[in-house]
Motif scaffolding. Structure first.
Motif, PDB file in Angstrom:
ATOM      1  N   ALA A 332       0.991  -1.140  -0.070  1.00  0.00           N
ATOM      2  CA  ALA A 332      -0.074   0.067   0.087  1.00  0.00           C
ATOM      3  C   ALA A 332       0.823   1.451   0.079  1.00  0.00           C
ATOM      4  CB  ALA A 332      -1.095   0.055   1.151  1.00  0.00           C
ATOM      5  N   ARG A 333       2.092   1.112  -0.539  1.00  0.00           N
ATOM      6  CA  ARG A 333       2.975   2.498  -0.622  1.00  0.00           C
ATOM      7  C   ARG A 333       3.485   2.268  -2.094  1.00  0.00           C
ATOM      8  NH1 ARG A 333       4.854   4.298   4.465  1.00  0.00           N
ATOM      9  NH2 ARG A 333       6.867   4.890   3.605  1.00  0.00           N
ATOM     10  N   PRO A 334       2.728   2.566  -3.062  1.00  0.00           N
ATOM     11  CA  PRO A 334       3.361   2.196  -4.372  1.00  0.00           C
ATOM     12  C   PRO A 334       3.996   3.266  -4.928  1.00  0.00           C
ATOM     13  CG  PRO A 334       1.082   2.987  -4.474  1.00  0.00           C
ATOM     14  CD  PRO A 334       1.354   2.718  -2.997  1.00  0.00           C
ATOM     15  N   GLN A 335       5.384   3.073  -5.522  1.00  0.00           N
ATOM     16  CA  GLN A 335       6.197   3.938  -6.045  1.00  0.00           C
ATOM     17  C   GLN A 335       6.316   3.574  -7.554  1.00  0.00           C
ATOM     18  OE1 GLN A 335       7.693   6.102  -4.262  1.00  0.00           O
ATOM     19  NE2 GLN A 335       6.175   5.556  -2.575  1.00  0.00           N
ATOM     20  N   GLU A 353      12.395   9.091  -7.469  1.00  0.00           N
ATOM     21  CA  GLU A 353      12.547   9.694  -6.008  1.00  0.00           C
ATOM     22  C   GLU A 353      11.420  10.657  -5.868  1.00  0.00           C
ATOM     23  OE1 GLU A 353      14.389   8.457  -3.834  1.00  0.00           O
ATOM     24  OE2 GLU A 353      15.478   7.164  -5.296  1.00  0.00           O
ATOM     25  N   SER A 354      10.651  10.336  -4.756  1.00  0.00           N
ATOM     26  CA  SER A 354       9.408  11.279  -4.411  1.00  0.00           C
ATOM     27  C   SER A 354       9.290  11.562  -2.918  1.00  0.00           C
ATOM     28  CB  SER A 354       8.276  10.762  -5.115  1.00  0.00           C
ATOM     29  OG  SER A 354       7.105  11.155  -4.354  1.00  0.00           O
ATOM     30  N   ASP A 355       9.040  12.596  -2.380  1.00  0.00           N
ATOM     31  CA  ASP A 355       8.842  12.656  -1.077  1.00  0.00           C
ATOM     32  C   ASP A 355       7.192  12.208  -0.582  1.00  0.00           C
ATOM     33  OD1 ASP A 355       6.985  14.539  -2.300  1.00  0.00           O
ATOM     34  OD2 ASP A 355       7.678  16.364  -1.562  1.00  0.00           O
ATOM     35  N   SER A 356       6.618  11.407  -1.289  1.00  0.00           N
ATOM     36  CA  SER A 356       5.488  10.979  -1.145  1.00  0.00           C
ATOM     37  C   SER A 356       5.450   9.497  -1.035  1.00  0.00           C
ATOM     38  CB  SER A 356       4.274  11.337  -2.130  1.00  0.00           C
ATOM     39  OG  SER A 356       3.016  10.770  -1.812  1.00  0.00           O
ATOM     40  N   ASN A 357       4.672   8.805   0.065  1.00  0.00           N
ATOM     41  CA  ASN A 357       4.567   7.567   0.056  1.00  0.00           C
ATOM     42  C   ASN A 357       3.682   6.601  -0.926  1.00  0.00           C
ATOM     43  OD1 ASN A 357       2.260   7.983   1.319  1.00  0.00           O
ATOM     44  ND2 ASN A 357       2.755   7.290   3.460  1.00  0.00           N
ATOM     45  N   TYR A 358       3.055   7.684  -1.668  1.00  0.00           N
ATOM     46  CA  TYR A 358       1.849   6.723  -2.599  1.00  0.00           C
ATOM     47  C   TYR A 358       2.103   7.786  -4.007  1.00  0.00           C
ATOM     48  CZ  TYR A 358      -2.482   5.492  -4.539  1.00  0.00           C
ATOM     49  OH  TYR A 358      -3.514   4.734  -5.536  1.00  0.00           O
ATOM     50  N   ASN A 359       2.568   6.871  -4.776  1.00  0.00           N
ATOM     51  CA  ASN A 359       2.751   7.384  -6.439  1.00  0.00           C
ATOM     52  C   ASN A 359       2.261   6.416  -7.115  1.00  0.00           C
ATOM     53  OD1 ASN A 359       4.398   9.875  -5.654  1.00  0.00           O
ATOM     54  ND2 ASN A 359       5.695   8.346  -4.412  1.00  0.00           N
ATOM     55  N   ASP A 360       1.538   6.837  -8.204  1.00  0.00           N
ATOM     56  CA  ASP A 360       0.958   5.815  -9.089  1.00  0.00           C
ATOM     57  C   ASP A 360       0.733   6.599 -10.389  1.00  0.00           C
ATOM     58  OD1 ASP A 360      -0.484   3.747 -10.296  1.00  0.00           O
ATOM     59  OD2 ASP A 360      -2.168   3.805  -8.857  1.00  0.00           O
ATOM     60  N   ASP A 361      -0.057   5.964 -11.457  1.00  0.00           N
ATOM     61  CA  ASP A 361      -0.264   6.365 -13.021  1.00  0.00           C
ATOM     62  C   ASP A 361       0.712   7.101 -13.659  1.00  0.00           C
ATOM     63  OD1 ASP A 361      -3.143   5.546 -11.989  1.00  0.00           O
ATOM     64  OD2 ASP A 361      -3.358   7.600 -11.260  1.00  0.00           O
ATOM     65  N   PRO A 362       1.978   6.391 -13.854  1.00  0.00           N
ATOM     66  CA  PRO A 362       3.085   7.194 -14.308  1.00  0.00           C
ATOM     67  C   PRO A 362       2.595   7.515 -15.955  1.00  0.00           C
ATOM     68  CG  PRO A 362       3.716   5.048 -14.021  1.00  0.00           C
ATOM     69  CD  PRO A 362       2.306   5.278 -13.351  1.00  0.00           C
TER      70      PRO A 362
END
Length: 461
Positions: A332-335, A353-362
């Motif tokens: 539940a922490r997609p990157q 690299e991202s400052d968020s613990n949830y990233n999706d839909d590239p």
């Protein structure tokens, strides 16, 4: 739905007569593109004036003005008809136009044959600063294609002045979700998601599917002829089976539908490779969501082998890499990760690299230098853009609304996305470098439908 521009004929092209090369014009435009370019569009000249031709001319002039306004590149000047009426189609009083602060002048002549319903256009673009005729084109077609003629020339004008074709002639496909009355039990409703498409300016919204079920993840083929998507529509061979399968429809004739993948489990998030011969997709046939590539011989190649979820692939414009979403760094922490399109994860992964613990839909940009994706922030889901060369992350959207599902315009100047406000969602377009967005999905206040999952068409052929 008819194919865009079937029935449209470019009769001939007026050769530009310029005293400098096209490249010089583009370099000059790139230097001033940050400030909007002043352009004048006088009323269309009518070869034969009738109530029908006058009405069509007034309507299509508004379409032309909107095309240029929505491009974000131009500032339309008013009160130009008096000066234009004193001139012919080819004559230009350059000092007078320059005194009015005009940089570019477009003169348009239109003729409508009311007996045959054939419309003809002549467009002429003038460079006021250099006192030169820059571009001219003539089109002829059935009047039902008049709007698309305007879009076509607006795009040609943007190409001439910036080196990149405009977006007026492009389309955006998306999902419309609503409660639909059951055919056999009128008092019962069921949820459906059908595919719709709309022009860049938000007009000509059209329904593309009537599957009467849940559809997901539409995506255009590189040539614009096909739209793939995942559907839960019942199988003809086995009506009791509602497996999520990957299919595609012909954009020129949506009644033409073909199955792409019907394996047990999930067959989803299919995205076309730039070569048009492969589709990256997510399959769960191995009891876990993994990324595969399906070639034009319907052979599968597996690219990921992780026990966590891998999904949402997107190709680099050269077809050599694929960016995707994975929660391999934590459930539940997609990157966001990048892998080689041939070797898959065995060739190594690069994590965005991202400052968020949830990233999706590239979504990979057409120029290949940036990746847009959805990221959880303090203001909810927002779209961020990662610069691959500079390893730099920037916010594209901010609150108070949630924004997700980014898709790039084929010129890389815009991003379309889903904007959500409480229980409503719609499709918006926003230009890079700007903060205001424009809605393109239908906006009837009485319509309780929700719109999501946009996919931008390639440049029309």
């Amino acid at each position: 739905m008819k194919h865009w521009f079937s029935g449209l004929f470019i009769c001939w092209i007026l050769v530009p007569t310029v005293a400098w090369s096209q490249a010089d014009v583009q370099i000059d435009m790139q230097r001033i593109v940050r400030s909007k370019m002043s352009v004048a569009i006088p009323d269309f000249r009518l070869v034969t004036e009738t109530p029908q031709s006058a009405s069509l001319a007034d309507k299509e002039k508004i379409v032309f003005e909107n095309d240029l306004n929505f491009s974000g590149l131009f500032s339309l000047q008013q009160d130009v008809d008096t000066l234009a009426s004193a001139e012919g189609l080819t004559e230009v009083d350059y000092p007078a136009w320059r005194q009015k602060g005009i940089r570019w002048l477009v003169k348009t002549q239109m003729d409508l044959d009311v007996d045959t319903n054939i419309v003809s256009y002549v467009f002429r673009l003038f460079d006021i600063d250099h006192e030169s005729f820059l571009l001219g084109k003539q089109y002829k077609s059935d009047a039902s294609y008049s709007r698309r003629i305007i879009h076509r020339f607006a795009d040609e004008m943007v190409l001439q002045l910036t080196g990149k074709r405009g977006m007026a002639d492009s389309r955006i496909v998306f999902l419309k979700k609503w409660l639909k009355a059951d055919r056999f039990s009128p008092n019962k409703n069921h949820m459906v998601k059908e595919l719709y498409a709309v022009d860049f300016d938000g007009n000509r919204a059209e329904q593309l599917t009537w599957d009467d079920t849940i559809n997901l993840s539409p995506d255009w083929s590189p040539d614009g002829k096909w739209i793939s998507y995942t559907t839960f529509q019942q199988s003809v061979e086995n009506p009791k089976l509602q497996n999520p399968n990957l299919v595609m429809i012909n954009s020129a004739d949506v009644k033409v539908k073909k199955n792409l993948q019907r394996l047990p489990g999930l067959n989803a998030t299919g995205v076309w490779a730039p070569n048009g011969k492969e589709i990256a997709l997510t399959l769960s046939k191995d009891q876990n969501s993994e990324i595969y590539v399906l070639n034009d011989d319907f052979k599968l190649k597996r690219l990921t082998w992780h026990f966590n979820i891998d999904t949402s692939p997107s190709w680099s414009p050269d077809g050599k890499q694929i960016v995707f979403t994975s929660d391999r760094a934590g459930v539940a922490r997609p990157q966001i990760y990048i892998m080689d399109a041939n070797k898959g994860e065995k060739g190594g992964l690069r994590k965005i690299e991202s400052d968020s613990n949830y990233n999706d839909d590239p979504a990979w940009s057409p120029d290949g230098d940036r990746i847009a994706f959805t990221s959880r922030t303090d203001s909810g889901l927002q779209i961020k853009i990662y610069d691959l060369a500079e390893n730099k992350l920037e916010e594209f959207t901010t609150g108070p609304y949630e924004n997700q599902d980014p898709t790039w315009s084929p010129d890389g100047r815009f991003i379309a996305f889903t904007r959500s406000d409480r229980h409503k969602s719609a499709i918006y377009i926003q230009r890079l470098g700007e903060t205001t967005a424009r809605r393109v999905s239908p906006s009837d206040n009485s319509d309780e439908a929700q719109y999501s999952a946009p996919s931008w068409s390639p440049f029309p052929k």
